[in-house]
Design an enzyme around this catalytic site. Structure first.
Site, short mmCIF file in Angstrom:
data_model
loop_
_atom_site.label_atom_id
_atom_site.label_comp_id
_atom_site.label_asym_id
_atom_site.label_seq_id
_atom_site.Cartn_x
_atom_site.Cartn_y
_atom_site.Cartn_z
N SER A 58 2.73 4.49 16.05
CA SER A 58 3.54 3.27 15.99
C SER A 58 4.31 3.09 17.28
O SER A 58 4.70 4.08 17.93
CB SER A 58 4.53 3.34 14.83
N TYR B 46 10.76 7.43 9.28
CA TYR B 46 9.40 6.94 9.57
C TYR B 46 9.08 7.12 11.05
O TYR B 46 8.00 7.60 11.43
CB TYR B 46 9.29 5.47 9.16
P1 NAP Z 1 -0.80 -1.03 4.24
O1 NAP Z 1 -1.26 -2.43 4.41
O2 NAP Z 1 0.33 -0.75 3.32
O3 NAP Z 1 -2.07 -0.13 3.83
C1 NAP Z 1 -1.88 1.22 3.64
C2 NAP Z 1 -3.20 1.90 3.37
O4 NAP Z 1 -2.98 3.32 3.26
C3 NAP Z 1 -3.87 1.49 2.07
O5 NAP Z 1 -5.26 1.58 2.22
C4 NAP Z 1 -3.37 2.54 1.09
O6 NAP Z 1 -4.26 2.74 0.00
C5 NAP Z 1 -3.32 3.78 1.95
N1 NAP Z 1 -2.29 4.70 1.50
C6 NAP Z 1 -0.94 4.53 1.56
N2 NAP Z 1 -0.33 5.58 1.00
C7 NAP Z 1 -1.31 6.43 0.58
C8 NAP Z 1 -1.31 7.68 -0.08
N3 NAP Z 1 -0.17 8.29 -0.44
N4 NAP Z 1 -2.49 8.26 -0.37
C9 NAP Z 1 -3.65 7.66 -0.03
N5 NAP Z 1 -3.71 6.46 0.59
C10 NAP Z 1 -2.55 5.87 0.89
O7 NAP Z 1 -0.35 -0.41 5.65
P2 NAP Z 1 -0.71 -0.86 7.15
O8 NAP Z 1 0.35 -1.76 7.63
O9 NAP Z 1 -2.11 -1.29 7.23
O10 NAP Z 1 -0.50 0.52 7.91
C11 NAP Z 1 -1.59 1.35 8.32
C12 NAP Z 1 -1.06 2.36 9.33
O11 NAP Z 1 -0.53 1.66 10.46
C13 NAP Z 1 0.08 3.24 8.82
O12 NAP Z 1 -0.07 4.55 9.32
C14 NAP Z 1 1.32 2.60 9.41
O13 NAP Z 1 2.37 3.52 9.56
C15 NAP Z 1 0.77 2.13 10.74
N6 NAP Z 1 1.54 1.05 11.35
C16 NAP Z 1 1.66 -0.14 10.74
C17 NAP Z 1 2.39 -1.16 11.34
C18 NAP Z 1 2.56 -2.50 10.72
O14 NAP Z 1 3.43 -3.27 11.18
N7 NAP Z 1 1.79 -2.88 9.71
C19 NAP Z 1 3.00 -0.92 12.58
C20 NAP Z 1 2.86 0.31 13.19
C21 NAP Z 1 2.12 1.29 12.57
P3 NAP Z 1 -3.78 2.42 -1.54
O15 NAP Z 1 -3.40 0.99 -1.57
O16 NAP Z 1 -4.95 2.74 -2.38
O17 NAP Z 1 -2.62 3.35 -1.76
#
Ligand code: NAP
Length: 255
Positions: A147, A160
């Site tokens: 991130s 986080y």
């Molecule tokens: P998201 O839309 O909430 O999706 C999260 C994904 O991870 C889903 O497929 C979920 O599956 C899975 N997941 C979450 N907790 C889990 C657990 N305990 N066990 C197994 N699977 C789990 O999140 P996102 O925004 O795409 O984020 C993806 C990555 O990018 C993360 O590492 C996040 O920290 C990073 N990131 C995101 C942002 C942002 O602004 N969106 C910015 C910087 C970094 P289920 O629904 O089946 O649980």
């Protein structure tokens, strides 16, 4: 022929958000993609279906991360799914994308929240990699989703942000360790991206503020990150390892 034809990839959290974008993009490049999910199987199946409709190949595997035995469960499901398809075992690209947020400045973070966010964002990828190393072929790729908060201070998500600092250190350390096998290890660091993890983006004022962080004046989309990951996964990125690649759309570059 795509850049990843003949490769097998696993994208943790590939069912929704950024992970879905990555799974779709890697499949578009010809990879066979394991779309991992934690609890929302329907979302994973939708992603697999969308990949199939676009002419790609994917399958869903479920395993809750951040709980004891998580890495074993994930790899057991992965091995079984490949065997069921009659596909060769092992993989070429591992994307550690699954993650959760933990809101709160330092005095607001509970011990339980701290343990949970470290279990999912740090301990799980560590052991997923550890158990996956004998499955990952030489010349492969490990891509950890970090991130921009490792570069830009956001006190409101203190724990986080620390987890992503740990991920970057894991990236650096493993890159040195796995270099002799021709495996590259890199982090890709998104800024704010329009996904379920950011429900607060529904507020127009908050959305406008988030957009203003980027030099391009908009909030990121999953495809913005997926395209960078596809490059890092490709042969063209063979000489890049141990790096945290900023994919924040130039967030908060200066006044
Ligand atoms: P998201 O839309 O909430 O999706 C999260 C994904 O991870 C889903 O497929 C979920 O599956 C899975 N997941 C979450 N907790 C889990 C657990 N305990 N066990 C197994 N699977 C789990 O999140 P996102 O925004 O795409 O984020 C993806 C990555 O990018 C993360 O590492 C996040 O920290 C990073 N990131 C995101 C942002 C942002 O602004 N969106 C910015 C910087 C970094 P289920 O629904 O089946 O649980």
């Amino acid at each position: 022929m795509g850049t990843l034809t003949g490769r097998t990839a696993l994208v943790t959290g590939g069912s929704r958000g950024i992970g879905r974008g990555i799974a779709e993009r890697l499949a578009r490049e010809g990879a066979l993609v394991a779309v991992h999910y934690g609890s929302n199987r329907e979302a994973a199946e939708k992603t697999v279906a969308a990949i199939g409709e676009a002419g790609g190949r994917a399958f869903a595997i479920g395993a809750q991360l951040g709980v004891p035995g998580d890495a074993d469960a994930l790899w057991t499901a992965f091995d079984a799914a490949l065997a069921a398809r009659g596909a060769p075992g092992g993989l070429d690209i591992l994307v550690n994308n699954a993650g959760i947020n933990a809101h709160g400045r330092i005095h607001e973070v509970t011990e339980a929240d701290y343990d949970r966010v470290f279990a999912v964002n740090v301990k799980a990828p560590f052991f997923v990699i550890r158990q996956g190393l004998d499955r990952l072929r030489d010349g492969g790729r490990i891509i950890n989703i970090s991130s921009g908060v490792t570069r830009i201070a956001f006190p409101a998500i203190a724990a986080y942000a620390m987890t992503k600092g740990a991920v970057d250190t894991l990236t650096l350390t493993l890159a040195k360790d796995l270099g002799p096998r021709g495996i590259t290890v890199n982090s890709v660091s998104p800024g704010i991206v329009e996904t379920d993890i950011n429900p607060w983006l529904a507020d127009p004022d908050a959305h406008a503020q988030a957009a203003a962080y980027s030099a391009f004046g908009r909030v990121g989309e999953a495809a913005d990150i997926a395209d960078v990951v596809a490059f890092v996964a490709s042969d063209d990125a063979r000489w890049i390892t141990g790096q945290a690649i900023d994919a924040t759309g130039g967030s908060l570059l200066g006044p």
